[in-house]
Design an enzyme around this catalytic site. Structure first.
Site, PDB file in Angstrom:
ATOM      1  N   TYR A  97       0.835  -1.198   0.000  1.00  0.00           N
ATOM      2  CA  TYR A  97       0.000   0.000   0.000  1.00  0.00           C
ATOM      3  C   TYR A  97       0.871   1.248   0.000  1.00  0.00           C
ATOM      4  CZ  TYR A  97      -3.034   3.691   1.593  1.00  0.00           C
ATOM      5  OH  TYR A  97      -3.701   4.888   1.690  1.00  0.00           O
ATOM      6  N   TRP A 127       1.047   5.637  -1.837  1.00  0.00           N
ATOM      7  CA  TRP A 127       0.597   6.600  -2.837  1.00  0.00           C
ATOM      8  C   TRP A 127       1.359   6.505  -4.146  1.00  0.00           C
ATOM      9  CZ3 TRP A 127      -2.248  11.330  -3.761  1.00  0.00           C
ATOM     10  CH2 TRP A 127      -3.387  11.445  -2.950  1.00  0.00           C
TER      11      TRP A 127
END
Lengths: 823, 217
Positions: free
Chosen positions: A155, A157
């Site tokens: 996980y 950005w």
């Protein structure tokens, strides 16, 4: 330099003879890599390249194969100052230059000397060696421990781009390998995205809001509740369009009354000259209940709306009025909890009811224990006001995010590389695949408790027994909570592979590190504007990959090839073939809808951007159609209406999430009945980073306090502790300790200090429990508990602690030692 | 026949000495020493080399620091690990904000790689029909590359050698200071100090000064 004479000179000459007469390094037994070659490097053309980033689109000036400057795209209405950090990203001294392997791992194999993870002892290897190690370990773990032993729910950005979506590529490779453990949800809206489908029938949090032109026109009272859109709208998941700034400027120009409910006087509050209401953190539900109680008590609530468009208010009302628990959730009751005067709470209720009010909530509210309650209660409050679906009224949960509320263009949908899993309704990154899946924020819980049962949104599952993790496009050793717990748990892994472009704290804890390119060293394509989708932009390669970095696509393809699955991975397509295929799919839709869009070659070799018109999007009002005809346009809930009372959640029988919104006393909070520490530590999103992205760049120099992450502290709290502006401070609680630099101000309420999330973890003694983090990683202090059994979201904003002037041994922050005051 | 006047000799040091020293320092900073190199430094031919270098002005304490790191443990493998780990943390970016970058651009151009110095070095290389070897995957203003270029140009008696050495004088003091502050191992701080000393020695003698020519003694 003095001249040598006589015997000294003769002695030196004999030594010099040794130096002088053809002593080759090889003869000395010293390895000497070959650095120079005959023949000049081929010149590369100078020019300007248009591309995009999370911080917006920009034109990069290239000279001699180097980026020399950036300028924002001329059509960006509000370029972010963070764009300067993009240049630093490409050219940071902390770029990962070549594949590296932790020495003990290389010499002794998986699981060797895990205590030394984080110490930074790596050995350079070739790509072939690194990839062979990766594949060997992927196969060994699957063969030895089964399909649910490798965690690839990576996980973070990452970077924009529909092809080099590194997390999709990772899972694409994993699906071809065999299987893996996936993760669902995200750290942004972990609780809200689970509760909202129960309450409003859709994801809500990533869906278009009532658009800004309508808000500007019709809203009379704008309430930003735990939201700081002037700060957070700098960034977007895709290429930022910054459309939200146009809306906010227009709102300000109109003179609309704005209230900011936040423990900090935010950039948004400053921009609007807003009325600032600063409740105790984590008490927002109590405040909302106090407002709701006043609405009922003063008969200001909209009974007709509640009857026609919601269900369950009648079962919530006894709780609200105290009929069942003898505790009316009155303004006085709320005031004791949230520290806002009861009269002010009542006044809010009256003003909300009297005006066309937009309740714009951020996501920090739900990154707290019992986070599901915040957005649920806010929808309930908005329902009681009865303005949902009216122009300028109701609620919105994305005005602070990625330009939410910017009118949507008439644009085709741009697809991207798939991971091979079945798509789920909702955000583009959500797919179902993997031998097992965990809620993304429970990754450490999984490592510490394999085989343990857990509840999640009405379903029971067991944590798998994971032995290996592969992380790409993220920095969990910054974004995950309770760092010391995490460091201890991570020792369980036999292997930890990290693929990134920079030596993040996560990369330093890896066993195998693979250098990826930045977005600017590869070709890609993406949309401009998460909500507006105003354009599709060619993200052309700006410069060649530096050092030995490779694109994520090439890295995962190389792994797939070694697994014998290269053809399946690439489907026979090159990088440009894929990019063209995404564009052509969009072009097909555009032609069907008669939207003007050039053929791919004209697009890619021409301006590199195609813009789409905004027509009906300019007047979009969320829930207007539902309000107009709830029978023909029902919500996706079981009742077709807003569910203030959820029978589905009732059936789950969770003790930490009831069938309607409620106040739950958190484990620890400012002013809490059993809380040990005196201060709440706000961990909001930083102004000068995207979470932890850009922390490793020179941009850091523009905001640090003597090289340390800033710690905002109220003047009274500072005076009580003998802390002055610029002092090094130790922020601590029972979970850990960090160094920060004090910024004394009255723009934060007493009882609260703020250390923004995203500061890079920098342990003084890597691997040692409780070690001081020399840089302010606020997640050293946060709790690693779920929001509740329903959402299993992260609680990154539930932190209490204290602060004192730092008087320990001198620390080195960056390459500079701490100033004398810290010793 | 070359009509250009021969450049003045380096004070107290033969050009060949400097070539050897620059080549050695280039190898030192190009990569951490492997096991064979450590063994040689401890008890092989490179030990004598260090002895020779230590006699040069300004190098005694610096070489001592390097030797202390090399002798810190009886096990070659452990020395390789410690010196190598320190190299990575100092120079490869692993140290994060504590990185001491071995690139001229970082020291001269706002802390970023591939700044104007990289372009300047690229141009110098091109002017001499040279480039950074593709297999090196390195920027042209890496310390090891600049030292290798200096050695090559000195060996070829090129006037540009002086310019390269002058470039090194411009940024190496800051680099060496940072190494001294950040290196807890000692090998790299010592090597950086040797580097400063050698670059300091690489000065042409003034035209009227008495020539101290090793070959005449």
């Amino acid at each position: 330099m003095s001249m040598l004479k006589g015997d000294e000179l003769r002695a030196e000459m004999s030594r010099r003879a040794f130096l002088s007469y053809g002593v080759a390094l090889g003869a000395l037994g010293i390895a000497a890599p070959s650095l120079l070659a005959t023949g000049a490097r081929a010149a590369t053309p100078d020019g300007e390249v248009l591309t995009g980033s999370h911080w917006g689109a920009f034109r990069a000036k290239v000279e001699g194969g180097r980026v020399v400057s950036l300028k924002p795209w001329e059509k960006d209405p509000a370029p972010s100052h963070q764009l300067a950090g993009v240049l630093d990203s490409i050219y940071s001294p902390t770029r990962i230059k070549y594949p590296m392997v932790r020495r003990a791992y290389l010499e002794k194999g998986p699981g060797a000397d895990v205590d030394s993870r984080g110490s930074g002892d790596f050995v350079r290897v070739t790509w072939d060696q690194a990839l062979d190690l990766v594949v060997k370990e992927l196969q060994r773990v699957e063969k030895t421990y089964g399909p649910a032993a490798t965690f690839a729910g990576s996980y973070g950005w990452k970077s924009p781009g529909r092809l080099h979506n590194c997390q999709s590529l990772l899972r694409r490779m994993m699906n071809l390998k065999g299987n893996f453990v996936n993760a669902s949800g995200d750290y942004s809206t972990g609780a809200a995205q689970i509760i909202m489908p129960h309450v409003v029938g859709s994801l809500e949090v990533y869906e278009q809001q009532t658009v800004w032109p309508v808000v500007v026109d019709k809203t009379e009272l704008m309430v930003f509740w735990g939201a700081d859109p002037v700060l957070t709208n700098q960034i977007s998941w895709s290429i930022a369009d910054h459309g939200g700034f146009e809306g906010m400027k227009a709102l300000k120009a109109k003179g609309t009354k704005v209230i900011c409910i936040d423990p900090v006087k935010t950039d948004t509050a400053e921009f609007f000259g807003a009325e600032w209401i600063a409740p105790r953190p984590q008490t927002d539900v109590a405040l909302m209940l106090g407002v709701a109680h006043t609405l009922v008590a003063e008969k200001l609530h909209d009974e007709k709306f509640l009857k026609n468009y919601t269900t369950g208010f009648d079962r919530f009302l006894p709780y609200l009025m105290g009929d069942d628990d003898k505790t009316p959730k009155s303004a006085e009751w709320a005031s004791a909890i949230c520290d806002i005067p009861a009269d002010a709470i009542k006044d809010l209720a009256r003003r909300f009811a009297k005006n066309r009010t937009m309740l714009a909530a951020g996501w920090s509210l739900q990154r707290q224990q019992y986070g599901e309650q915040r957005h649920w209660m806010l929808v309930t409050l908005a329902s009681m006001l009865g303005q949902i679906g009216l122009p300028g009224g109701g609620f919105g949960f994305s005005y602070h995010y990625a330009g939410g509320g910017s009118p949507s263009a008439d644009a085709p949908v741009l697809t991207g590389i798939t991971d091979g899993g079945k798509a789920k309704a909702g955000a583009a990154w959500m797919t179902e695949n993997g031998a097992a899946s965990i809620p993304v924020a429970r990754v450490v819980e999984m490592l510490l408790n394999p085989g343990k049962d857990f509840d999640f949104n009405g379903v029971k599952a067991k944590y798998p027994d994971v032995k290996m993790a592969y992380w790409v496009g993220g920095n969990p050793f910054v974004h995950h909570q309770d760092r010391n717990r995490m460091v201890a748990a991570w020792k369980k892994l036999d292997s930890f592979i990290v693929q990134d472009f920079q030596w993040t704290p996560t990369a330093r804890f890896a066993d195998i590190v693979l250098p990826a390119t930045t977005t600017y060293e590869r070709n890609d394509i993406d949309s401009v504007g998460d909500y507006s989708a105003m354009a599709i932009m060619a993200m052309k390669k700006v410069v060649d990959p530096v050092f030995e970095s490779r694109t994520d696509y090439d890295i995962f393809n190389a792994i797939a090839e070694r697994l014998g699955k290269g053809k399946e991975f690439t489907e026979g397509k090159s990088e440009m073939d894929w990019i063209k295929s995404f564009y052509d799919a969009a072009l097909t839709q555009a032609k069907a809808k008669k939207i003007d869009m050039p053929e791919f070659d004209a697009f890619w070799n021409g301006t590199g951007v195609v813009e789409f018109p905004v027509t009906s999007g300019k007047s979009f009002v969320r829930y207007a159609k539902f309000r107009e005809d709830p029978l023909l346009e029902p919500l996706g809930t079981p009742s077709g209406k807003f569910e203030i009372y959820s029978k589905n959640i009732e059936k789950m029988g969770y003790d930490d999430c009831g069938p309607h919104p409620m106040w739950f006393e958190p484990t620890e909070r400012l002013g809490g009945p059993s809380t040990k520490y005196k201060l709440h530590i706000a961990a909001s999103h930083p102004r000068n980073r995207l979470h932890s992205q850009l922390c490793g760049t020179k941009l850091r120099d523009t905001y640090t306090v003597n090289g340390a992450e800033p710690c905002l502290i109220n003047t009274k709290d500072a005076a009580d502790r003998g802390i002055k502006d610029g002092d090094f401070v130790r922020v601590f609680n029972d979970r850990g300790q960090i160094i920060a630099g004090a910024k004394v101000t009255d723009s934060i309420r007493p009882g609260v200090i703020r250390v923004n999330e995203g500061g890079w973890y920098d342990p003084a003694e890597p691997g040692k429990p409780g070690t001081l983090s020399r840089y302010g990683d606020v997640n050293v202090l946060s709790m690693d508990i779920p929001t509740s059994k329903l959402g299993q979201g992260n609680c990154g904003h539930s932190i209490v602690g204290d602060v004192e002037k730092y008087t320990g041994a001198a620390v080195t922050v960056g390459v500079f030692t701490a100033p004398k005051g810290a010793e | 026949m070359n009509d250009l006047p021969r450049p003045a000799a380096f004070v107290g040091l033969d050009t060949r000495d400097l070539v050897a020293l620059f080549n050695w320092l280039s190898a030192v900073f190009a990569a951490p020493p492997d096991r064979d190199s450590v063994a040689s430094y401890r008890r092989g031919p490179a030990a004598a080399w260090l002895e020779g270098v230590s006699a040069l002005p300004g190098c005694g304490a610096a070489i001592a620091s390097m030797r202390d790191a090399l002798e810190a443990n009886a096990d070659d493998a452990l020395v390789v690990a410690r010196v190598g780990s320190a190299y990575g943390i100092l120079f490869e970016g692993i140290g994060g904000p504590k990185t001491v970058s071995p690139y001229e651009s970082v020291h001269r151009d706002g802390g970023r790689l591939f700044g104007p110095p990289a372009a300047e070095m690229e141009a110098i290389l091109a002017a001499h029909d040279l480039s950074v070897a593709a297999s090196a995957h390195e920027a042209p203003d890496h310390l090891a590359v600049e030292l290798a270029v200096a050695a090559r140009l000195l060996a070829d008696d090129e006037p540009d050698a002086d310019a390269i050495i002058e470039r090194l004088r411009g940024w190496l003091p800051a680099f060496a200071d940072d190494c001294a502050t950040a290196d807890s191992n000692g090998f790299w701080a010592g090597a950086a100090a040797v580097l400063i000393a050698v670059v300091g020695l690489a000065r042409r003698q003034p035209a009227n000064a008495e020539i101290l020519d090793a070959t005449k003694h």
